[in-house]
Scaffold this motif. Sequence first.
Motif, PDB file in Angstrom:
ATOM      1  N   ARG A   1       0.805  -1.220   0.000  1.00 16.50           N
ATOM      2  CA  ARG A   1       0.000   0.000   0.000  1.00 16.50           C
ATOM      3  C   ARG A   1       0.837   1.269   0.000  1.00 16.50           C
ATOM      4  NH1 ARG A   1      -4.084   0.412   4.793  1.00 16.50           N
ATOM      5  NH2 ARG A   1      -4.908   2.081   3.449  1.00 16.50           N
ATOM      6  N   GLU A   2       2.112   1.165   0.324  1.00 21.75           N
ATOM      7  CA  GLU A   2       2.935   2.356   0.512  1.00 21.75           C
ATOM      8  C   GLU A   2       4.378   2.037   0.177  1.00 21.75           C
ATOM      9  OE1 GLU A   2       3.030   3.415   4.639  1.00 21.75           O
ATOM     10  OE2 GLU A   2       3.188   1.336   5.279  1.00 21.75           O
ATOM     11  N   GLU A   3       5.206   3.086   0.107  1.00 17.35           N
ATOM     12  CA  GLU A   3       6.630   2.934  -0.067  1.00 17.35           C
ATOM     13  C   GLU A   3       7.240   2.498   1.259  1.00 17.35           C
ATOM     14  OE1 GLU A   3      10.137   2.540  -1.673  1.00 17.35           O
ATOM     15  OE2 GLU A   3       8.466   3.257  -2.901  1.00 17.35           O
TER      16      GLU A   3
ATOM     17  N   LEU B   1      -6.920   5.056   6.395  1.00 20.02           N
ATOM     18  CA  LEU B   1      -7.098   5.317   4.968  1.00 20.02           C
ATOM     19  C   LEU B   1      -5.922   6.174   4.513  1.00 20.02           C
ATOM     20  CD1 LEU B   1     -10.899   6.225   5.143  1.00 20.02           C
ATOM     21  CD2 LEU B   1      -9.929   4.024   4.462  1.00 20.02           C
ATOM     22  N   TYR B   2      -4.976   5.578   3.813  1.00 23.00           N
ATOM     23  CA  TYR B   2      -3.710   6.249   3.545  1.00 23.00           C
ATOM     24  C   TYR B   2      -3.868   7.500   2.686  1.00 23.00           C
ATOM     25  CZ  TYR B   2      -1.012   2.440   5.628  1.00 23.00           C
ATOM     26  OH  TYR B   2      -0.459   1.536   6.498  1.00 23.00           O
ATOM     27  N   VAL B   3      -4.823   7.490   1.763  1.00 22.93           N
ATOM     28  CA  VAL B   3      -5.053   8.692   0.951  1.00 22.93           C
ATOM     29  C   VAL B   3      -5.466   9.853   1.852  1.00 22.93           C
ATOM     30  CG1 VAL B   3      -6.516   9.713  -0.823  1.00 22.93           C
ATOM     31  CG2 VAL B   3      -5.642   7.393  -1.125  1.00 22.93           C
TER      32      VAL B   3
ATOM     33  N   GLN C   1       3.945  11.624  -0.517  1.00 21.40           N
ATOM     34  CA  GLN C   1       3.433  10.316  -0.116  1.00 21.40           C
ATOM     35  C   GLN C   1       2.104  10.003  -0.785  1.00 21.40           C
ATOM     36  OE1 GLN C   1       3.408  10.530   4.222  1.00 21.40           O
ATOM     37  NE2 GLN C   1       5.132   9.103   4.302  1.00 21.40           N
ATOM     38  N   LEU C   2       1.258  11.026  -0.964  1.00 21.88           N
ATOM     39  CA  LEU C   2      -0.028  10.828  -1.624  1.00 21.88           C
ATOM     40  C   LEU C   2       0.166  10.267  -3.019  1.00 21.88           C
ATOM     41  CD1 LEU C   2      -3.110  11.155  -1.766  1.00 21.88           C
ATOM     42  CD2 LEU C   2      -2.747  13.532  -2.491  1.00 21.88           C
ATOM     43  N   GLY C   3       1.145  10.783  -3.744  1.00 21.29           N
ATOM     44  CA  GLY C   3       1.425  10.265  -5.077  1.00 21.29           C
ATOM     45  C   GLY C   3       1.821   8.798  -5.042  1.00 21.29           C
TER      46      GLY C   3
ATOM     47  N   LEU D   1      -2.270   2.130  -5.591  1.00 25.74           N
ATOM     48  CA  LEU D   1      -3.687   1.794  -5.775  1.00 25.74           C
ATOM     49  C   LEU D   1      -4.047   1.456  -7.220  1.00 25.74           C
ATOM     50  CD1 LEU D   1      -5.476   4.441  -3.518  1.00 25.74           C
ATOM     51  CD2 LEU D   1      -5.874   1.982  -3.420  1.00 25.74           C
ATOM     52  N   VAL D   2      -3.248   1.929  -8.175  1.00 28.67           N
ATOM     53  CA  VAL D   2      -3.659   1.861  -9.577  1.00 28.67           C
ATOM     54  C   VAL D   2      -3.849   0.431 -10.063  1.00 28.67           C
ATOM     55  CG1 VAL D   2      -2.944   2.343 -11.948  1.00 28.67           C
ATOM     56  CG2 VAL D   2      -2.701   4.098 -10.196  1.00 28.67           C
ATOM     57  N   LEU D   3      -2.830  -0.407  -9.942  1.00 29.30           N
ATOM     58  CA  LEU D   3      -2.920  -1.757 -10.505  1.00 29.30           C
ATOM     59  C   LEU D   3      -3.980  -2.617  -9.815  1.00 29.30           C
ATOM     60  CD1 LEU D   3       0.813  -2.680 -11.299  1.00 29.30           C
ATOM     61  CD2 LEU D   3      -0.948  -1.742 -12.803  1.00 29.30           C
ATOM     62  N   PRO D   4      -3.977  -2.730  -8.475  1.00 28.52           N
ATOM     63  CA  PRO D   4      -5.057  -3.519  -7.858  1.00 28.52           C
ATOM     64  C   PRO D   4      -6.431  -2.900  -8.070  1.00 28.52           C
ATOM     65  CG  PRO D   4      -3.766  -2.405  -6.174  1.00 28.52           C
ATOM     66  CD  PRO D   4      -3.028  -2.244  -7.458  1.00 28.52           C
TER      67      PRO D   4
END
Length: 334
Positions: free
Chosen positions: A167-169, A180-182, A193-195, A201-204
């Motif tokens: 979900r994150e770097e 909710l990370y966004v 971090q938002l980017g 999130l894009v691929l899943p």
Amino acid sequence: MLQYIGKRLLQLIPVLLGMTFIVFMIIRAIPGNPAQVILGQQASPEAVASLEAKLGLDQPWYTQYFEFLAGILTGDLGESLRTRAPVAQEIWPYLAATIELAVFAMIIAVIVGVNAGIISAWFQNSWFDYAAMVIALVGVSMPIFWLGLMEQWIFGIELNMLPTTGREEVRNPVAAITGLYVVDTIIHGRFDQLGEVLKHLVLPGIALATIPMAIIARMTRSSMLEVMRSDFVRTARSKGQRMSLVVYKHALKNAIIPVLTVIGLQMGILLGGAILTETIFGWPGIGRYIYDAIGFRDYPVIQSGILVVAFIFVMINLLVDILYSVVDPRIKYD
């Protein structure tokens, strides 16, 4: 409206009670002993019996069931047999991860699916109509696990454009507030971090959105075709209004009711059925949380996880029913 909402909320009580009982009994029918799984196959019968007594698994099933119900009424979902942590605290990060993924996927599905269905109905029997419906059929038929692996191979390995897991770097973790990370990155003002969170999130999100996107597109097209033949549409067009205005302002508003139903059902399905996507992309969601708990025969986690998902599902259906009257004022709830 308030009376209707109150009645629907009261109707949820027997539904959720029935759900708890069914889940409780089915889980107890799963082969295997949780105490044996925790201690391992080499544990002595005395050690297994001692752990069963400690966990309350030696009590009759009805005693365990009513203790579970009493805990729910007080907000206590029990303790995980595996981690000994309260389930009510442990479950939220996993649920938040699934909610974030499901909402992102549904946004993609709604934007693409609704517009594809509208354009297909607008240009019925055109090349776009045929192409969109073929793609929708492929989207419904395509296995998520295959699509997810192809996404990872193309965009993660070959093109090296997007991350394929998590979900994150890892080197720049998000300071969680809501889970909710966004939302959390926006609260902290960490737009770098938002980017990264959005990239993860894009691929899943696309993999999870494929099936509901196709279903929404087909439903929108079918509903729009029926509305586009109505007298009020022909009247609006005869007055010289732009076709785009007729379609999006007049026709869509009258065709949206069945589409809302599909969106509500698909959102509930996404929340409870994202386990394949979460497994492929290493997403720490509620599906994987319950799946891992099944392997350990962790009864409180399985029961609570399924109950939470079922509660969210019925609440989404209630919200969709309320939206009917918002979209179409002719619908009244007495």
